[in-house]
Motif scaffolding. Sequence first.
Motif, PDB file in Angstrom:
ATOM      1  N   GLU A   7       0.812  -1.212   0.000  1.00 10.12           N
ATOM      2  CA  GLU A   7       0.000   0.000   0.000  1.00 10.12           C
ATOM      3  C   GLU A   7       0.854   1.275   0.000  1.00 10.12           C
ATOM      4  O   GLU A   7       0.356   2.372  -0.230  1.00 10.12           O
ATOM      5  CB  GLU A   7      -0.973   0.010   1.188  1.00 10.12           C
ATOM      6  CG  GLU A   7      -0.327   0.134   2.562  1.00 10.12           C
ATOM      7  CD  GLU A   7       0.167  -1.191   3.163  1.00 10.12           C
ATOM      8  OE1 GLU A   7       0.588  -1.163   4.321  1.00 10.12           O
ATOM      9  OE2 GLU A   7       0.126  -2.223   2.476  1.00 10.12           O
ATOM     10  N   ALA A   8       2.136   1.135   0.249  1.00  6.97           N
ATOM     11  CA  ALA A   8       3.003   2.317   0.319  1.00  6.97           C
ATOM     12  C   ALA A   8       4.110   2.300  -0.740  1.00  6.97           C
ATOM     13  O   ALA A   8       5.041   3.083  -0.667  1.00  6.97           O
ATOM     14  CB  ALA A   8       3.618   2.415   1.714  1.00  6.97           C
ATOM     15  N   GLU A   9       4.007   1.419  -1.729  1.00  5.86           N
ATOM     16  CA  GLU A   9       5.063   1.327  -2.744  1.00  5.86           C
ATOM     17  C   GLU A   9       5.272   2.641  -3.490  1.00  5.86           C
ATOM     18  O   GLU A   9       6.374   2.948  -3.911  1.00  5.86           O
ATOM     19  CB  GLU A   9       4.765   0.190  -3.719  1.00  5.86           C
ATOM     20  CG  GLU A   9       5.110  -1.160  -3.157  1.00  5.86           C
ATOM     21  CD  GLU A   9       4.891  -2.292  -4.150  1.00  5.86           C
ATOM     22  OE1 GLU A   9       4.464  -2.032  -5.291  1.00  5.86           O
ATOM     23  OE2 GLU A   9       5.152  -3.435  -3.769  1.00  5.86           O
ATOM     24  N   LEU A  47       4.566   8.692   9.011  1.00 11.30           N
ATOM     25  CA  LEU A  47       5.745   8.692   9.888  1.00 11.30           C
ATOM     26  C   LEU A  47       6.182   7.263  10.230  1.00 11.30           C
ATOM     27  O   LEU A  47       7.378   7.001  10.405  1.00 11.30           O
ATOM     28  CB  LEU A  47       5.474   9.507  11.145  1.00 11.30           C
ATOM     29  CG  LEU A  47       5.346  11.014  10.895  1.00 11.30           C
ATOM     30  CD1 LEU A  47       4.958  11.739  12.177  1.00 11.30           C
ATOM     31  CD2 LEU A  47       6.635  11.581  10.315  1.00 11.30           C
ATOM     32  N   THR A  48       5.226   6.337  10.282  1.00 11.26           N
ATOM     33  CA  THR A  48       5.588   4.924  10.442  1.00 11.26           C
ATOM     34  C   THR A  48       6.413   4.469   9.242  1.00 11.26           C
ATOM     35  O   THR A  48       7.402   3.745   9.389  1.00 11.26           O
ATOM     36  CB  THR A  48       4.317   4.048  10.594  1.00 11.26           C
ATOM     37  OG1 THR A  48       3.631   4.455  11.779  1.00 11.26           O
ATOM     38  CG2 THR A  48       4.655   2.580  10.674  1.00 11.26           C
ATOM     39  N   MET A  49       6.028   4.926   8.067  1.00  9.68           N
ATOM     40  CA  MET A  49       6.790   4.576   6.856  1.00  9.68           C
ATOM     41  C   MET A  49       8.171   5.235   6.864  1.00  9.68           C
ATOM     42  O   MET A  49       9.152   4.650   6.393  1.00  9.68           O
ATOM     43  CB  MET A  49       6.010   4.965   5.595  1.00  9.68           C
ATOM     44  CG  MET A  49       4.776   4.113   5.349  1.00  9.68           C
ATOM     45  SD  MET A  49       5.102   2.331   5.350  1.00  9.68           S
ATOM     46  CE  MET A  49       6.353   2.179   4.107  1.00  9.68           C
ATOM     47  N   VAL A  50       8.259   6.447   7.396  1.00  6.32           N
ATOM     48  CA  VAL A  50       9.565   7.107   7.523  1.00  6.32           C
ATOM     49  C   VAL A  50      10.498   6.218   8.361  1.00  6.32           C
ATOM     50  O   VAL A  50      11.642   5.950   7.980  1.00  6.32           O
ATOM     51  CB  VAL A  50       9.430   8.516   8.148  1.00  6.32           C
ATOM     52  CG1 VAL A  50      10.792   9.068   8.557  1.00  6.32           C
ATOM     53  CG2 VAL A  50       8.735   9.462   7.180  1.00  6.32           C
ATOM     54  N   SER A  51       9.977   5.737   9.482  1.00  9.21           N
ATOM     55  CA  SER A  51      10.775   4.847  10.336  1.00  9.21           C
ATOM     56  C   SER A  51      11.141   3.575   9.584  1.00  9.21           C
ATOM     57  O   SER A  51      12.269   3.089   9.670  1.00  9.21           O
ATOM     58  CB  SER A  51      10.001   4.475  11.603  1.00  9.21           C
ATOM     59  OG  SER A  51       9.804   5.608  12.404  1.00  9.21           O
ATOM     60  N   TRP A  52      10.177   3.039   8.847  1.00  2.94           N
ATOM     61  CA  TRP A  52      10.428   1.826   8.094  1.00  2.94           C
ATOM     62  C   TRP A  52      11.549   2.044   7.068  1.00  2.94           C
ATOM     63  O   TRP A  52      12.468   1.237   6.966  1.00  2.94           O
ATOM     64  CB  TRP A  52       9.134   1.380   7.397  1.00  2.94           C
ATOM     65  CG  TRP A  52       9.316   0.085   6.668  1.00  2.94           C
ATOM     66  CD1 TRP A  52       9.155  -1.160   7.178  1.00  2.94           C
ATOM     67  CD2 TRP A  52       9.727  -0.070   5.320  1.00  2.94           C
ATOM     68  NE1 TRP A  52       9.444  -2.101   6.215  1.00  2.94           N
ATOM     69  CE2 TRP A  52       9.806  -1.451   5.055  1.00  2.94           C
ATOM     70  CE3 TRP A  52      10.044   0.814   4.294  1.00  2.94           C
ATOM     71  CZ2 TRP A  52      10.179  -1.971   3.827  1.00  2.94           C
ATOM     72  CZ3 TRP A  52      10.419   0.297   3.066  1.00  2.94           C
ATOM     73  CH2 TRP A  52      10.483  -1.080   2.840  1.00  2.94           C
ATOM     74  N   PHE A  53      11.475   3.154   6.306  1.00  5.95           N
ATOM     75  CA  PHE A  53      12.519   3.442   5.303  1.00  5.95           C
ATOM     76  C   PHE A  53      13.880   3.650   5.969  1.00  5.95           C
ATOM     77  O   PHE A  53      14.902   3.200   5.458  1.00  5.95           O
ATOM     78  CB  PHE A  53      12.150   4.669   4.450  1.00  5.95           C
ATOM     79  CG  PHE A  53      11.230   4.346   3.307  1.00  5.95           C
ATOM     80  CD1 PHE A  53      11.701   3.665   2.196  1.00  5.95           C
ATOM     81  CD2 PHE A  53       9.897   4.709   3.345  1.00  5.95           C
ATOM     82  CE1 PHE A  53      10.865   3.363   1.139  1.00  5.95           C
ATOM     83  CE2 PHE A  53       9.043   4.410   2.295  1.00  5.95           C
ATOM     84  CZ  PHE A  53       9.522   3.732   1.190  1.00  5.95           C
TER      85      PHE A  53
END
Length: 169
Positions: A7-9, A47-53
Amino acid sequence: MMQCPPEAEFLEDLTAEDPVLKQKAQEQVEMCLVGAEEFDNNADQILTMVSWFRNRAKFRKDEANRIKALAERDEKTAEQLESYVYKMFNHVYSDQGFTKYDLPTHKITSRKTESVEVDYMLIDWDKIPPSCQRQGAITLDKPEIKKLLKTNLKYSGVSLKTERKFSFK
């Protein structure tokens, strides 16, 4: 390998080379953050995705460093093994003067090199011919002094070093 959630690709396109993909990704992120009623949840997810990246970037850096260390170790091992082969080849065949030698699947070749070694602290500059001194600096013209050293002339602080360099194919 850590994969981006499906969902975030589109977020990976924020750094794409293609300006159209980059623009689309920027628009999608902005659309997620526009509405005040959805801002909290969407901002939190982004921001969860920022942490993931960042975690994936750290993982990739650590993995690259690990692979680099393995490659450096392999290179050192190869150099050491090659050195051992040349040392033993020289020990076994030095009296035969081989410059080329065929092994079952490789060929060892060697060449003699000569270089001038200089210890500037020991040189007696008054005894060095002017043709071997460089103008404007206190250095030697190594090709010129090499010619003189080959005629068995001796100068303190200057010597002719001869060695055999090996390689293989």
